[in-house]
Structures are given as C-alpha cells and as structure tokens.
Design an enzyme around this catalytic site. Structure first.
Site, short mmCIF file in Angstrom:
data_model
loop_
_atom_site.label_atom_id
_atom_site.label_comp_id
_atom_site.label_asym_id
_atom_site.label_seq_id
_atom_site.Cartn_x
_atom_site.Cartn_y
_atom_site.Cartn_z
N ASP A 139 -0.30 9.31 3.72
CA ASP A 139 -1.05 10.15 4.67
C ASP A 139 -0.19 11.25 5.28
OD1 ASP A 139 -3.30 8.71 4.16
OD2 ASP A 139 -3.66 8.02 6.21
N SER A 199 -0.56 -5.97 2.90
CA SER A 199 -0.14 -6.14 4.28
C SER A 199 0.88 -5.07 4.73
CB SER A 199 0.40 -7.57 4.41
OG SER A 199 0.71 -7.89 5.72
N LYS A 217 -5.35 -5.63 2.57
CA LYS A 217 -5.26 -6.50 3.75
C LYS A 217 -4.94 -5.63 4.96
CE LYS A 217 -2.78 -10.46 5.67
NZ LYS A 217 -2.02 -9.87 6.78
#
Length: 408
Positions: free
Chosen positions: A324, A313, A338
């Site tokens: 990233d 989460s 999730k």
C-alpha cells in the site's frame, strides 16, 4: 419474661436461619465451584471482556456459560473439553484453548529463545518415525554432527516409537549445561550414540544470502520463517550486512510464514519505510489504533516480496503495509487472509487462551480477513520441497529476480 426472651430468641434465630438459607441459595454455587468449573468460568470471563464480536456469534453468551456448567466436570480433561466446546460456539478458529504443553511450546516459539539441543523435529508421515528436519545453525546438535533426515531412535535410553512430538521435544529440552544422550540412525550408516550438551539457543528466523542475477545484479535474498521476538533485530542485521556487501535490490521471502507477534511485523515494516501508516487496528468499541513508520529506512533499494497461501497474519500486515505504501512489489499467490489479532492469556492452571481482540486494515483500509492480499504479479506454483526454495526450480523466486533485474 424469660419465656418471652427465649421465644424471641428462637424466632430471631429461625429468622436468621431463614435469611442464611435464602442467602445460601445465592452464595452457594460460587463457593462450591470446583477447580474445573473455575477454569471454565475464567475462560468465559476473558472472552466476555475482550472478544472482538460483541454478539458472540449471535448467541446469548451468559446462557452458553450456564449450559457448560450444568454437567459436572470430573477432571482437567473434561474441563478442557467443555472449554473447547464453549469456544467452538464462537465459530472463530483463532480463539482457542491451549493445554499447558501447547501453551509452553507457543511461548518458546514466540520468545525466540529456549534451552535444549537445537533440533527441529517432525514425525515422518509415511512411517511415523521421529526425524530431524534440521539442526539450528550453531546449536549443540549442529556441532555434534546431527544432520537433516537423521532418525532419532532413543532419547536418554527411551525409545521414541510411541512418543508424541511434544513428548520428544520435552525430553530433549532441559537446563543449559546438562547432558542428553540420543541414539541416531542414518541411511547407510546404522545406529550411533550421540551425546549432546544442552545450551541456550536463539531462534533466528532469518535466512540471508547475497546472490547475483544472471544479468549481474547483486540481490539480497532474505527469507523470514516467523515473527518471533528476535525477527526484527535479526532482519535489521541481515539488511545492514547485505548493504555493506553491495546489494542493489532485495527479495523478502514470506512464503509459508504463518506470522507471530504483531509488534515484530510492525518493527520490520519500519526497517523498509521512511514514513507512512503501517496498519490500522479496530477493536470491539470500534476504536482505531494506528502504527506508523518514522524512518529513515535501512535501504531505498527496490524490493520484491514473495507470498503464497501460507503467508498469514503478521506476514500479511507486513506485505500489505509495503504494498500500500508503494515500497514493494508482491509476487506469488493470494495470501491466507487472516485479518484478526489475538491476545494470549495465561490461565490459573498453566494452560493458555488465545482470543481474537481486534481486526486490522492495511494502510489503504483494506480488510483482508478471509480475502487475503492479491500480489501485483500472480505466479501460481505447486508446492516445492525445502531444498528447491530460492533456486531455478522456484518459479516465483525466478519471477522476482527477473522483475528486479529489469527495473535496475
């Protein structure tokens, strides 16, 4: 004339009655909804309005409501059961009903503050006894000398033998300044009575420590246990303090962190980034929201994030954002996966409803739902007990130290 008048009146009256009866056919059900049926309808409406999947798992959502209301719901338990069955048809484990006790406990967890004695408790899986996992540092329980593994036999004279975890927690919570008496048993010491004065307790989800690698690199080790309302502030304090102590690199341990507040995840990503997108959100209308970093970061030092299957989460939003953006190297195992965002609604009887309202993508538009995030360096590890986390017995931690030492 009088006769005609009466006849007309009678006709008019019977017409009126007929109209009322016809109307009655439409009005009646709404007026006659029991409280239990109203609660079920309330849940149905919230899902109908906000749920991410507009096909409702490829079913006629209106028909689901009608079917659920066919059977009389005798009491709250029956209503809760019917609501759970209705939500189950969506096949989404994160859209779920919380009874009043569960809802309160979730609010306490995410608000990051409660009043009580400050104990984390669990039922021992072998014997079902109520045990202390650990006292919260600086809490009344901690000051009263209660230690991990202590068994709690009685709370206010009531045996804990048949209490659920929730019931035991509820008995220990209470207004600030009030007194609670516990009977504790410790290995080799028998039973003792401990009196604890309840107080306000801030739940600090951050554990931080300056460590020195075998090669002499000062490394700031940060472990985050959940994303509650205090998480970002506490982590910022910890980073600033480690910077002052001369940390040259960081390890952020997100293993087994189940997540929490989306906002906390975004704020924590901002602590590490000068600029860049943190996360994209997509709702039922396909609208993309995005959250960005606007700097400056608290530190530019190299960062390794530890992740495993229990990293979920908000933890995955943070890990994905920093991976990233090239800000952190991820070490460990593929995360939980999730990629959905829930909103929490309070219902009229004090129970709660969590509904999946959106999904998210990482800055490089990766949808991680059910896929997870793969670390840059995969290091599998059998589960280890709490005492061994961040020690030489912890292979993932050791790999992070090695990476940082090599790079610095």
């Amino acid at each position: 004339m009088g006769f005609m008048h009466t006849k007309f009146f009678r006709l008019g009256f019977s017409l009126l009655v007929a109209v009322c009866l016809m109307l009655g056919a439409f009005i009646q059900p709404a007026a006659a909804l029991t409280n239990e049926q109203k609660l079920l309808s309330e849940v149905w409406r919230i899902v109908n309005r906000t749920y991410l999947d507009e096909t409702f798992n490829h079913q006629n959502w209106t028909a689901v409501r009608q079917k659920a209301l066919e059977k009389p719901l005798q009491n709250n338990e029956a209503a809760y059961g019917a609501i759970q069955k209705m939500l189950k048809s969506l096949d989404d484990p994160f859209t779920r009903f919380l009874d009043p006790e569960q809802y309160r406990s979730l609010q306490v967890n995410t608000s990051g503050e409660l009043t009580g004695v400050g104990l984390q408790i669990a039922l021992n899986p072998e014997n079902g006894r109520l045990e202390v996992v650990s006292p919260i540092a600086g809490s009344p329980a901690d000051k009263a000398g209660i230690r991990p593994r202590d068994r709690i036999l009685k709370i206010e004279g009531i045996s804990t033998e048949n209490l659920t975890l929730d019931e035991a927690a509820a008995r220990m919570r209470g207004p600030s300044g009030s007194l609670v008496t516990l009977v504790i048993e410790r290995d080799g010491e028998g039973e003792t009575e401990v009196r604890v004065v309840r107080d306000r307790i801030a739940l600090n989800p951050v554990i931080s420590e300056l460590r020195v690698s075998p090669q002499g690199t000062p490394i700031g080790y940060l472990r985050l246990t959940q994303f509650n309302a205090n998480a970002s502030m506490e982590l910022a304090h910890a980073i600033s303090s480690l910077e002052k102590k001369g940390a040259a690199a960081y390890i952020l341990d997100l293993r087994n962190n189940p997540g929490g507040l989306l906002q906390a995840g975004i704020e924590i990503a901002r602590l590490w980034l000068d600029s860049g997108t943190i996360v994209y959100t997509v709702n039922r209308q396909g609208i993309q929201g995005n959250f960005d970093a606007f700097g400056p970061a608290l530190t530019q030092d190299p960062l390794v994030i530890l992740v495993n299957q229990g990293t979920a989460s908000a933890s995955e939003i943070l890990a994905g954002a920093l991976q990233d953006n090239g800000r952190a190297t991820l070490v460990g195992e593929t995360t939980f996966g999730k990629g959905l965002i829930q909103s929490l609604f309070e219902l009229s009887d004090g129970s709660g409803l969590a509904v999946t309202i959106a999904k998210y993508e990482t800055p490089k538009h990766r949808d991680i739902n059910k896929l997870g995030i793969k670390p840059d360096k995969v290091i599998p590890q059998e589960p280890i007990n709490r005492e061994k986390i961040g020690t030489e017995a912890d292979l993932q931690y050791e790999a992070a130290v090695e990476l940082l030492t090599k790079n610095s």
